[in-house]
Design a protein around this motif. Structure first.
Motif, mmCIF file in Angstrom:
data_model
loop_
_atom_site.group_PDB
_atom_site.id
_atom_site.type_symbol
_atom_site.label_atom_id
_atom_site.label_comp_id
_atom_site.label_asym_id
_atom_site.label_seq_id
_atom_site.Cartn_x
_atom_site.Cartn_y
_atom_site.Cartn_z
ATOM 1 N N UNK A 123 -3.980 8.434 14.890
ATOM 2 C CA UNK A 123 -2.675 8.619 13.999
ATOM 3 C C UNK A 123 -1.405 8.868 14.215
ATOM 4 N N UNK A 124 -0.824 8.008 13.724
ATOM 5 C CA UNK A 124 0.529 8.585 13.611
ATOM 6 C C UNK A 124 1.279 7.316 12.264
ATOM 7 N N UNK A 125 2.019 8.101 11.529
ATOM 8 C CA UNK A 125 3.628 8.395 10.824
ATOM 9 C C UNK A 125 4.195 7.233 11.352
ATOM 10 N N UNK A 126 4.779 5.850 11.379
ATOM 11 C CA UNK A 126 5.976 5.017 12.017
ATOM 12 C C UNK A 126 7.116 5.019 11.695
ATOM 13 N N UNK A 127 7.989 5.292 11.930
ATOM 14 C CA UNK A 127 9.379 5.314 11.495
ATOM 15 C C UNK A 127 9.788 4.466 11.063
ATOM 16 N N UNK A 128 10.087 3.326 11.975
ATOM 17 C CA UNK A 128 10.663 1.801 11.961
ATOM 18 C C UNK A 128 9.339 0.800 12.101
#
Length: 128
Positions: A123-128
């Protein structure tokens, strides 16, 4: 860099190999103590996780700065042996916007030949 919109939800997107060679087993033993697993012996499960994360960083390139590794869940199915070449396969499980953040869930399966070694999600919070 990969943008959130470019991730193909539900589609297999990458396959990367990572070798659990003797040098990696020695580095692992040096970091965590205990005897070094020798070629042909079962590798520590943590070494398989490290190989999975290395495969992830090689598969999803280039990444924008500022991503957050928000979590992961893994299930283990066996212990690969030192000397094995593991194959990691990545699929986008889910993409969603929550509170103006881009949440990306990648599924991962890792195999030693045809034998599944681990499976789970990153699970990632994607920056772009």
């Amino acid at each position: 860099p990969w943008t959130f919109e470019e991730f193909p939800e539900g589609v297999p997107m990458a396959e990367v190999a990572a070798e659990l060679n003797n040098e990696r087993a020695a580095l692992w033993a040096g970091l965590y103590g205990g005897p070094q697993a020798q070629p042909g012996e079962p590798a520590p499960r943590g070494l398989a996780v490290a190989a999975m994360m290395e495969a992830y960083t090689r598969a999803i390139q280039p990444r924008p700065p500022g991503n957050v590794h928000a979590g992961q869940t893994l299930t283990f199915f066996g212990k690969p042996k030192v000397g094995a070449v593991l194959t990691a396969r990545f699929t986008v499980v889910k993409k969603e916007m929550k509170k103006e953040r881009r949440w990306l869930t990648l599924g991962v399966e890792m195999f030693d030949g045809e034998e599944k070694v681990l499976a789970g999600e990153i699970l990632s919070i994607w920056a772009a």
